[in-house]
Design a protein around this motif. Sequence first.
Motif, PDB file in Angstrom:
ATOM      1  N   TRP A 215      65.075  23.432-131.284  1.00  0.00           N
ATOM      2  CA  TRP A 215      64.107  22.523-131.469  1.00  0.00           C
ATOM      3  C   TRP A 215      63.310  22.975-132.929  1.00  0.00           C
ATOM      4  CZ3 TRP A 215      64.235  24.860-126.611  1.00  0.00           C
ATOM      5  CH2 TRP A 215      64.831  23.911-125.463  1.00  0.00           C
ATOM      6  N   ALA A 216      62.837  22.092-133.619  1.00  0.00           N
ATOM      7  CA  ALA A 216      62.178  22.281-134.639  1.00  0.00           C
ATOM      8  C   ALA A 216      60.776  22.719-134.754  1.00  0.00           C
ATOM      9  CB  ALA A 216      62.169  21.126-135.708  1.00  0.00           C
ATOM     10  N   ALA A 217      60.387  22.350-133.454  1.00  0.00           N
ATOM     11  CA  ALA A 217      59.029  22.630-133.020  1.00  0.00           C
ATOM     12  C   ALA A 217      58.682  22.511-131.501  1.00  0.00           C
ATOM     13  CB  ALA A 217      57.711  21.845-133.849  1.00  0.00           C
ATOM     14  N   ALA A 218      57.402  22.809-131.149  1.00  0.00           N
ATOM     15  CA  ALA A 218      57.024  22.578-129.714  1.00  0.00           C
ATOM     16  C   ALA A 218      55.854  22.569-129.454  1.00  0.00           C
ATOM     17  CB  ALA A 218      57.823  23.882-128.619  1.00  0.00           C
ATOM     18  N   VAL A 219      55.311  22.126-128.101  1.00  0.00           N
ATOM     19  CA  VAL A 219      53.890  22.232-127.796  1.00  0.00           C
ATOM     20  C   VAL A 219      54.230  22.823-126.359  1.00  0.00           C
ATOM     21  CG1 VAL A 219      52.109  20.826-126.751  1.00  0.00           C
ATOM     22  CG2 VAL A 219      53.150  20.255-129.141  1.00  0.00           C
ATOM     23  N   ASP A 220      53.451  23.803-126.144  1.00  0.00           N
ATOM     24  CA  ASP A 220      53.557  24.752-124.982  1.00  0.00           C
ATOM     25  C   ASP A 220      52.360  25.038-124.319  1.00  0.00           C
ATOM     26  OD1 ASP A 220      55.105  26.405-123.045  1.00  0.00           O
ATOM     27  OD2 ASP A 220      53.626  27.996-123.795  1.00  0.00           O
ATOM     28  N   SER A 221      52.228  24.537-122.949  1.00  0.00           N
ATOM     29  CA  SER A 221      51.013  24.532-122.267  1.00  0.00           C
ATOM     30  C   SER A 221      51.470  25.684-120.889  1.00  0.00           C
ATOM     31  CB  SER A 221      50.582  23.303-121.735  1.00  0.00           C
ATOM     32  OG  SER A 221      51.670  22.633-120.859  1.00  0.00           O
ATOM     33  N   VAL A 222      52.617  26.424-120.966  1.00  0.00           N
ATOM     34  CA  VAL A 222      53.011  27.064-119.935  1.00  0.00           C
ATOM     35  C   VAL A 222      52.804  28.748-120.168  1.00  0.00           C
ATOM     36  CG1 VAL A 222      54.918  27.431-118.449  1.00  0.00           C
ATOM     37  CG2 VAL A 222      54.536  25.185-119.326  1.00  0.00           C
ATOM     38  N   GLY A 223      53.055  29.180-121.325  1.00  0.00           N
ATOM     39  CA  GLY A 223      52.969  30.537-121.523  1.00  0.00           C
ATOM     40  C   GLY A 223      54.245  31.336-120.758  1.00  0.00           C
ATOM     41  N   SER A 224      53.910  32.585-120.684  1.00  0.00           N
ATOM     42  CA  SER A 224      54.892  33.582-120.323  1.00  0.00           C
ATOM     43  C   SER A 224      56.293  33.498-120.619  1.00  0.00           C
ATOM     44  CB  SER A 224      54.760  33.577-118.698  1.00  0.00           C
ATOM     45  OG  SER A 224      55.510  34.486-118.038  1.00  0.00           O
ATOM     46  N   HIS A 225      57.287  33.580-119.801  1.00  0.00           N
ATOM     47  CA  HIS A 225      58.556  33.661-120.373  1.00  0.00           C
ATOM     48  C   HIS A 225      58.959  32.094-120.582  1.00  0.00           C
ATOM     49  CE1 HIS A 225      59.615  37.363-118.349  1.00  0.00           C
ATOM     50  NE2 HIS A 225      59.263  37.031-117.460  1.00  0.00           N
ATOM     51  N   THR A 226      58.403  31.191-120.465  1.00  0.00           N
ATOM     52  CA  THR A 226      58.643  29.889-121.212  1.00  0.00           C
ATOM     53  C   THR A 226      58.500  29.772-122.492  1.00  0.00           C
ATOM     54  OG1 THR A 226      58.556  28.520-118.979  1.00  0.00           O
ATOM     55  CG2 THR A 226      58.055  27.297-121.018  1.00  0.00           C
ATOM     56  N   LEU A 227      57.406  30.384-122.780  1.00  0.00           N
ATOM     57  CA  LEU A 227      56.795  30.403-124.132  1.00  0.00           C
ATOM     58  C   LEU A 227      57.843  31.109-125.043  1.00  0.00           C
ATOM     59  CD1 LEU A 227      55.111  29.675-126.834  1.00  0.00           C
ATOM     60  CD2 LEU A 227      53.489  31.426-125.870  1.00  0.00           C
ATOM     61  N   VAL A 228      58.104  32.372-124.481  1.00  0.00           N
ATOM     62  CA  VAL A 228      59.149  33.223-125.060  1.00  0.00           C
ATOM     63  C   VAL A 228      60.295  32.810-125.354  1.00  0.00           C
ATOM     64  CG1 VAL A 228      60.309  35.380-124.797  1.00  0.00           C
ATOM     65  CG2 VAL A 228      58.083  35.377-123.910  1.00  0.00           C
ATOM     66  N   ASN A 229      61.025  31.811-124.241  1.00  0.00           N
ATOM     67  CA  ASN A 229      62.157  31.311-124.362  1.00  0.00           C
ATOM     68  C   ASN A 229      62.515  30.112-125.467  1.00  0.00           C
ATOM     69  OD1 ASN A 229      64.048  32.904-122.805  1.00  0.00           O
ATOM     70  ND2 ASN A 229      62.926  31.695-120.873  1.00  0.00           N
ATOM     71  N   VAL A 230      61.019  29.451-125.476  1.00  0.00           N
ATOM     72  CA  VAL A 230      61.027  28.525-126.546  1.00  0.00           C
ATOM     73  C   VAL A 230      60.941  29.041-127.965  1.00  0.00           C
ATOM     74  CG1 VAL A 230      59.158  26.681-127.610  1.00  0.00           C
ATOM     75  CG2 VAL A 230      59.594  26.859-124.968  1.00  0.00           C
ATOM     76  N   CYS A 231      60.142  30.072-128.087  1.00  0.00           N
ATOM     77  CA  CYS A 231      60.103  30.955-129.416  1.00  0.00           C
ATOM     78  C   CYS A 231      61.708  31.109-129.893  1.00  0.00           C
ATOM     79  CB  CYS A 231      59.221  32.042-129.542  1.00  0.00           C
ATOM     80  SG  CYS A 231      57.639  31.720-129.414  1.00  0.00           S
ATOM     81  N   ALA A 232      62.373  31.645-128.760  1.00  0.00           N
ATOM     82  CA  ALA A 232      63.623  32.238-129.019  1.00  0.00           C
ATOM     83  C   ALA A 232      64.724  31.114-129.287  1.00  0.00           C
ATOM     84  CB  ALA A 232      64.327  33.226-127.958  1.00  0.00           C
ATOM     85  N   SER A 233      64.204  29.861-129.162  1.00  0.00           N
ATOM     86  CA  SER A 233      65.103  28.667-129.076  1.00  0.00           C
ATOM     87  C   SER A 233      64.756  27.668-130.599  1.00  0.00           C
ATOM     88  CB  SER A 233      65.182  27.756-127.954  1.00  0.00           C
ATOM     89  OG  SER A 233      65.674  28.492-127.072  1.00  0.00           O
ATOM     90  N   PHE A 251      53.164  37.419-122.436  1.00  0.00           N
ATOM     91  CA  PHE A 251      53.952  36.854-123.423  1.00  0.00           C
ATOM     92  C   PHE A 251      55.070  38.274-123.621  1.00  0.00           C
ATOM     93  CE2 PHE A 251      54.970  36.157-128.143  1.00  0.00           C
ATOM     94  CZ  PHE A 251      55.703  34.917-127.835  1.00  0.00           C
ATOM     95  N   PRO A 252      56.185  38.466-122.684  1.00  0.00           N
ATOM     96  CA  PRO A 252      57.138  39.486-122.795  1.00  0.00           C
ATOM     97  C   PRO A 252      58.186  39.238-123.907  1.00  0.00           C
ATOM     98  CG  PRO A 252      57.570  38.322-120.970  1.00  0.00           C
ATOM     99  CD  PRO A 252      56.429  37.657-121.587  1.00  0.00           C
ATOM    100  N   ALA A 253      57.865  39.166-125.044  1.00  0.00           N
ATOM    101  CA  ALA A 253      58.691  38.821-126.001  1.00  0.00           C
ATOM    102  C   ALA A 253      59.210  40.036-126.994  1.00  0.00           C
ATOM    103  CB  ALA A 253      58.057  37.728-126.884  1.00  0.00           C
ATOM    104  N   THR A 254      60.184  39.591-127.864  1.00  0.00           N
ATOM    105  CA  THR A 254      60.267  40.709-128.942  1.00  0.00           C
ATOM    106  C   THR A 254      59.962  39.997-130.303  1.00  0.00           C
ATOM    107  OG1 THR A 254      62.668  39.760-129.570  1.00  0.00           O
ATOM    108  CG2 THR A 254      62.526  41.275-127.547  1.00  0.00           C
ATOM    109  N   MET A 255      59.977  40.793-131.425  1.00  0.00           N
ATOM    110  CA  MET A 255      59.671  40.091-132.649  1.00  0.00           C
ATOM    111  C   MET A 255      60.651  39.266-133.418  1.00  0.00           C
ATOM    112  SD  MET A 255      56.641  40.884-133.514  1.00  0.00           S
ATOM    113  CE  MET A 255      56.593  40.551-135.291  1.00  0.00           C
ATOM    114  N   ALA A 256      61.917  39.282-132.504  1.00  0.00           N
ATOM    115  CA  ALA A 256      63.172  38.790-133.375  1.00  0.00           C
ATOM    116  C   ALA A 256      62.904  37.117-133.891  1.00  0.00           C
ATOM    117  CB  ALA A 256      64.318  38.834-132.386  1.00  0.00           C
ATOM    118  N   PRO A 257      62.319  36.255-133.201  1.00  0.00           N
ATOM    119  CA  PRO A 257      62.205  34.925-133.727  1.00  0.00           C
ATOM    120  C   PRO A 257      61.191  34.953-134.972  1.00  0.00           C
ATOM    121  CG  PRO A 257      61.959  35.013-131.322  1.00  0.00           C
ATOM    122  CD  PRO A 257      62.049  36.378-131.713  1.00  0.00           C
TER     123      PRO A 257
END
Length: 328
Positions: A215-233, A251-257
Amino acid sequence: MFKALLLTKSDDGKLSCAVTDLDESQLPAGEVLVQVAYSTLNYKDGLAITGHAPVVRSYPMVPGIDFAGTVLESSDARYQRGDAVLLNGWGVGEGHWGGLAQRARVKADWLVPLPAGLTLQQTMALGTAGYTAMLCVMALRGQGVTPERGPVLVTGGNGGVGSIAIALLSRLGFTVHASTGRMNEADHLRALGAAELVDRAVLNAPGKPLQKERWAAAVDSVGSHTLVNVCASLRYGGVVAACGLAQGMDFPATMAPFILRGVTLAGVDSVMAPYARRVQAWSRLAAELPADVLARNTRTIGLADAPAVAAQLLAGQVRGRVVVDVNG
């Protein structure tokens, strides 16, 4: 006297919620007294009414983080008796008595005049959820996101923010993908403008730090793992407007994205947004969202129905928006 949904808590911590007759003298301080016509149920209202999270800061409390109605009295020159107004946020329904009542007394700074082209009921069919969705769209556009850059994902597609975001983005020419846990609502989501559906299960569990660019962009109202996976994708240079935490505030993410793909995480706040941005968002909602789309995405209930529907909302059983007719 007027009717209100009143939350009380006993000494042993038991929460009670009931429609109660109150006197205007019991209302908190504020420059403007409003005859409320409509309120609505948002996720935060559901938490307050059910007690599932400590969003209410003092008791007794009238919940309802937004309302629309007509000015009865005003000591502020900006508002006169008979003016149509609406309110979102500012801690109303949490620390200051809110909109699930037939009267509200609030600070003049918290109010916005009724936007041209919308009725009082329509503003609450949008409510804080619709207003927040527009703030998210404005955030994406402010970061240079255009339809040519690729599809936009909207998480929580059947919810208040998600459903309005789908409708707004599709009408701006974006290809919208909608994530939902209720795939049986596919027809409704496609009618709003979703071109593709994504099962919530694909996003709500721990995933790899970097995933296939979708995806080029996203609107997220969920947070947590969902937001992490969105950023990664997200694709390189992608942007996500984050406005909610239905799955969790972690927000259990890494800096990779962020450092390998240049992803931008744009936080969107609706509670304390400045007046000019509020007016801009509401003006755009009035201009960009057709009334028929709003009507298909909304149902109206009475004040006494609010507790039961609030529980349904938290259980993920509510589609779209719920307007509360406080006089019905």
